[in-house]
Design an enzyme around this catalytic site. Structure first.
Site, PDB file in Angstrom:
ATOM      1  N   ARG A  29       0.897  -1.303  -0.017  1.00  0.00           N
ATOM      2  CA  ARG A  29      -0.120   0.036   0.050  1.00  0.00           C
ATOM      3  C   ARG A  29       0.948   1.312  -0.163  1.00  0.00           C
ATOM      4  O   ARG A  29       1.920   1.378   0.919  1.00  0.00           O
ATOM      5  CB  ARG A  29      -0.958   0.032   1.234  1.00  0.00           C
ATOM      6  CG  ARG A  29      -1.791  -1.262   1.464  1.00  0.00           C
ATOM      7  CD  ARG A  29      -3.134  -0.991   0.401  1.00  0.00           C
ATOM      8  NE  ARG A  29      -3.960  -2.022   0.491  1.00  0.00           N
ATOM      9  CZ  ARG A  29      -5.002  -2.333  -0.254  1.00  0.00           C
ATOM     10  NH1 ARG A  29      -5.345  -1.315  -1.155  1.00  0.00           N
ATOM     11  NH2 ARG A  29      -5.861  -3.415  -0.101  1.00  0.00           N
ATOM     12  N   GLY A  39      12.615  12.156 -17.521  1.00  0.00           N
ATOM     13  CA  GLY A  39      13.791  11.663 -18.595  1.00  0.00           C
ATOM     14  C   GLY A  39      14.472  12.764 -18.633  1.00  0.00           C
ATOM     15  O   GLY A  39      14.120  13.821 -18.575  1.00  0.00           O
ATOM     16  N   ILE A  42      13.664  16.013 -20.733  1.00  0.00           N
ATOM     17  CA  ILE A  42      12.646  16.917 -19.979  1.00  0.00           C
ATOM     18  C   ILE A  42      12.979  17.564 -18.642  1.00  0.00           C
ATOM     19  O   ILE A  42      12.619  18.699 -18.313  1.00  0.00           O
ATOM     20  CB  ILE A  42      11.601  15.870 -19.845  1.00  0.00           C
ATOM     21  CG1 ILE A  42      11.184  15.386 -21.326  1.00  0.00           C
ATOM     22  CG2 ILE A  42      10.402  16.383 -19.119  1.00  0.00           C
ATOM     23  CD1 ILE A  42       9.627  15.313 -21.554  1.00  0.00           C
ATOM     24  N   ARG A  90       7.132   5.701 -21.819  1.00  0.00           N
ATOM     25  CA  ARG A  90       7.466   4.821 -20.655  1.00  0.00           C
ATOM     26  C   ARG A  90       6.802   5.432 -19.345  1.00  0.00           C
ATOM     27  O   ARG A  90       6.793   6.599 -19.104  1.00  0.00           O
ATOM     28  CB  ARG A  90       8.655   4.214 -20.687  1.00  0.00           C
ATOM     29  CG  ARG A  90       9.692   5.326 -20.448  1.00  0.00           C
ATOM     30  CD  ARG A  90      10.954   5.050 -20.659  1.00  0.00           C
ATOM     31  NE  ARG A  90      11.964   5.810 -20.684  1.00  0.00           N
ATOM     32  CZ  ARG A  90      13.147   6.269 -20.198  1.00  0.00           C
ATOM     33  NH1 ARG A  90      13.568   5.217 -19.267  1.00  0.00           N
ATOM     34  NH2 ARG A  90      13.975   7.159 -20.107  1.00  0.00           N
ATOM     35  N   GLU A 189      30.316   7.048 -15.514  1.00  0.00           N
ATOM     36  CA  GLU A 189      30.193   7.065 -17.091  1.00  0.00           C
ATOM     37  C   GLU A 189      31.498   7.318 -17.848  1.00  0.00           C
ATOM     38  O   GLU A 189      31.590   6.421 -18.687  1.00  0.00           O
ATOM     39  CB  GLU A 189      28.951   8.280 -17.569  1.00  0.00           C
ATOM     40  CG  GLU A 189      27.777   7.837 -17.208  1.00  0.00           C
ATOM     41  CD  GLU A 189      26.695   8.931 -16.990  1.00  0.00           C
ATOM     42  OE1 GLU A 189      25.432   8.792 -16.979  1.00  0.00           O
ATOM     43  OE2 GLU A 189      27.248  10.236 -17.332  1.00  0.00           O
ATOM     44  N   GLY A 224      29.586  13.514  -8.233  1.00  0.00           N
ATOM     45  CA  GLY A 224      28.543  13.515  -7.302  1.00  0.00           C
ATOM     46  C   GLY A 224      28.745  14.292  -6.009  1.00  0.00           C
ATOM     47  O   GLY A 224      29.113  15.430  -6.457  1.00  0.00           O
ATOM     48  N   GLY A 227      31.811  16.704  -6.140  1.00  0.00           N
ATOM     49  CA  GLY A 227      31.865  17.823  -6.809  1.00  0.00           C
ATOM     50  C   GLY A 227      32.159  17.865  -8.230  1.00  0.00           C
ATOM     51  O   GLY A 227      31.529  16.821  -8.671  1.00  0.00           O
ATOM     52  N   SER A 248      17.895  13.590  -1.899  1.00  0.00           N
ATOM     53  CA  SER A 248      17.674  12.673  -2.893  1.00  0.00           C
ATOM     54  C   SER A 248      18.523  13.039  -3.953  1.00  0.00           C
ATOM     55  O   SER A 248      18.263  14.097  -4.431  1.00  0.00           O
ATOM     56  CB  SER A 248      16.157  12.412  -3.500  1.00  0.00           C
ATOM     57  OG  SER A 248      16.071  12.010  -4.542  1.00  0.00           O
ATOM     58  N   ASP A 254      20.987  16.421 -14.048  1.00  0.00           N
ATOM     59  CA  ASP A 254      20.153  17.101 -15.063  1.00  0.00           C
ATOM     60  C   ASP A 254      20.035  18.430 -14.703  1.00  0.00           C
ATOM     61  O   ASP A 254      20.038  19.364 -15.550  1.00  0.00           O
ATOM     62  CB  ASP A 254      18.676  16.562 -14.984  1.00  0.00           C
ATOM     63  CG  ASP A 254      18.619  15.003 -15.623  1.00  0.00           C
ATOM     64  OD1 ASP A 254      19.497  14.695 -16.410  1.00  0.00           O
ATOM     65  OD2 ASP A 254      17.665  14.433 -15.173  1.00  0.00           O
TER      66      ASP A 254
HETATM   67  N1  LIG Z   1      25.806  15.003  -2.222  1.00  0.00           N
HETATM   68  C1  LIG Z   1      25.789  16.123  -2.958  1.00  0.00           C
HETATM   69  N2  LIG Z   1      26.110  17.341  -2.289  1.00  0.00           N
HETATM   70  C2  LIG Z   1      26.252  18.571  -3.089  1.00  0.00           C
HETATM   71  N3  LIG Z   1      26.260  18.391  -4.603  1.00  0.00           N
HETATM   72  C3  LIG Z   1      26.237  17.457  -4.908  1.00  0.00           C
HETATM   73  C4  LIG Z   1      25.789  16.169  -4.488  1.00  0.00           C
HETATM   74  N4  LIG Z   1      25.611  15.157  -5.340  1.00  0.00           N
HETATM   75  C5  LIG Z   1      25.611  15.704  -6.635  1.00  0.00           C
HETATM   76  N5  LIG Z   1      25.961  17.123  -6.385  1.00  0.00           N
HETATM   77  C6  LIG Z   1      25.871  18.050  -7.341  1.00  0.00           C
HETATM   78  O1  LIG Z   1      25.424  17.576  -8.608  1.00  0.00           O
HETATM   79  C7  LIG Z   1      26.520  17.565  -9.720  1.00  0.00           C
HETATM   80  C8  LIG Z   1      25.945  16.127 -10.581  1.00  0.00           C
HETATM   81  O2  LIG Z   1      25.902  15.270  -9.676  1.00  0.00           O
HETATM   82  P1  LIG Z   1      26.361  13.687 -10.226  1.00  0.00           P
HETATM   83  O3  LIG Z   1      27.740  13.846 -10.245  1.00  0.00           O
HETATM   84  O4  LIG Z   1      25.706  12.810  -9.096  1.00  0.00           O
HETATM   85  O5  LIG Z   1      25.410  13.542 -11.661  1.00  0.00           O
HETATM   86  P2  LIG Z   1      24.856  12.395 -12.145  1.00  0.00           P
HETATM   87  O6  LIG Z   1      25.721  11.137 -11.836  1.00  0.00           O
HETATM   88  O7  LIG Z   1      24.853  12.802 -13.691  1.00  0.00           O
HETATM   89  O8  LIG Z   1      23.647  12.330 -11.600  1.00  0.00           O
HETATM   90  P3  LIG Z   1      22.211  11.798 -12.256  1.00  0.00           P
HETATM   91  O9  LIG Z   1      21.926  10.447 -11.479  1.00  0.00           O
HETATM   92  O10 LIG Z   1      21.094  12.771 -12.050  1.00  0.00           O
HETATM   93  O11 LIG Z   1      22.331  11.289 -13.584  1.00  0.00           O
HETATM   94  C9  LIG Z   1      27.857  17.257  -8.936  1.00  0.00           C
HETATM   95  O12 LIG Z   1      28.865  17.603  -9.842  1.00  0.00           O
HETATM   96  C10 LIG Z   1      27.490  18.203  -7.732  1.00  0.00           C
HETATM   97  O13 LIG Z   1      27.866  19.448  -8.137  1.00  0.00           O
HETATM   98 MG   LIG Z   2      23.782  11.864 -15.208  1.00  0.00          MG
END
Ligand SMILES: Nc1ncnc2c1ncn2[C@@H]1O[C@H](COP(=O)(O)OP(=O)(O)OP(=O)(O)O)[C@@H](O)[C@H]1O
Ligand SMILES: [Mg+2]
Length: 308
Positions: A29, A39, A42, A90, A189, A224, A227, A248, A254
């Protein structure tokens, strides 16, 4: 203000909800259902709109879910350009299990598209008067791996700057033969493409090699929570992530891309735009679930971001 065209070749309707426990066999539930147009391309268009920019959005749209997607986009300040396909758009579903704080995400493979369904999008780029053309997300099944390479060529022929955020074979094709303005792989990637693990110190020089070969004027590798790195032919800039409460990570990439493109379209230079991207990425991790980022957070965090 410069014109932006966003491309979404594999859009989705993103539905998310909460459940206390997810169990097999029994009904789970759920509550707090939310739905967003989603996506890669978008999301980029939505964030540009949130930041106050205007953009055109070309997307593949089929079936009843395509109609729903168009209706969901309608109230947003985005110029919609749906391109009809046979198969339905989708629907991706995410359930946040509140007892464990884990998220379960179900992402369908999506429509199978034909070359003749893709051709009008390529034509649209060939005829576009946009200054920035942003392609983001996976390619739909049936699209050749070099689809983004062809789109980058079409953009170049129009004198537009092409920006790409994708993964897997589509990214590999682009990093092998495209000529882009900016490409934004995440570290994972980029490593998958080069075929080895890279320390943060190595990312810059390895990416710079691709810039010097003419693949892109700039490569931004996002790390991530660690930076991001911006590479040009003569400069490597590395910035730490902005310290924010993490809710999250959905949509950080994006939002990062959208922040950069919006800032560029406002006439800012690439380094400044990179900092706006950082702020938008950080703002996206502050928001819960599939919500992207809020303008006031982006502007505040931009003010707080570290300049090298
Ligand atoms: N935990 C965090 N704290 C602060 N900034 C963050 C964090 N995670 C991501 N960012 C910011 O967002 C940018 C993009 O994040 P990330 O490298 O996770 O992108 P991604 O892997 O392409 O994500 P997605 O899953 O959306 O495709 C990072 O370079 C950073 O500037
Ligand atoms: Mg990405």
């Amino acid at each position: 203000m410069a014109k932006i065209l966003c491309l979404a070749l594999n859009p989705a309707i993103d539905i998310s909800s909460d459940a206390e426990v997810v169990r097999h066999t029994h009904k789970t539930r759920t509550h707090n259902q939310q739905q967003f147009p989603g996506g890669g391309g978008i999301n980029v268009a939505r964030v540009i709109a949130t930041l106050g920019g205007r953009c055109e959005l070309a997307f593949l749209s089929g079936g009843e879910t395509g109609k729903l997607l168009e209706a969901m986009l309608q109230p947003l300040p985005i110029l919609e350009r749906p391109f009809a396909i046979h198969d339905p758009v989708r629907v991706a579903y995410a359930v946040h299990e509140t007892s464990t704080n884990l998220e379960y995400r179900f992402v369908p493979e999506g429509p199978l598209v034909t070359e003749s369904e893709l051709a009008p999008v390529i034509n649209a780029v060939c005829e576009s008067d946009a200054d920035y053309i942003v392609a983001s997300g996976s390619l739909p099944r049936g699209a050749p791996h070099d689809t983004y390479v062809r789109l980058a060529e079409a953009a170049r022929a129009r004198g537009a700057r092409f920006i790409l955020d994708t993964s897997g074979p589509a990214l590999a094709a682009a990093l092998s033969s495209a000529q882009m303005y900016l490409v934004k792989p995440s570290l994972g990637e980029f490593e998958a493409f080069v075929g080895e693990k890279l320390t943060h110190d190595l990312v810059g020089p390895v990416a710079q090699d691709y810039v010097r070969r003419g693949i892109a004027e700039y490569i931004a590798v996002t790390l991530g929570g660690d930076g991001a790195i911006l590479v040009s032919s003569d400069k490597i800039i590395r910035v730490p992530a902005i310290d924010v409460p993490v809710n999250s990570a959905t949509g950080a990439g994006d939002s990062f891309v959208a922040g950069i493109v919006w800032a560029l379209s406002e006439g800012r230079d690439i380094e400044d735009a990179f900092h706006v991207g950082q702020a938008a990425g950080a703002a996206a991790v502050m928001t819960a679930g599939t919500e992207l980022c809020r303008r006031e957070d982006v502007l505040r965090l931009y003010g707080a971001s570290t300049r090298p």
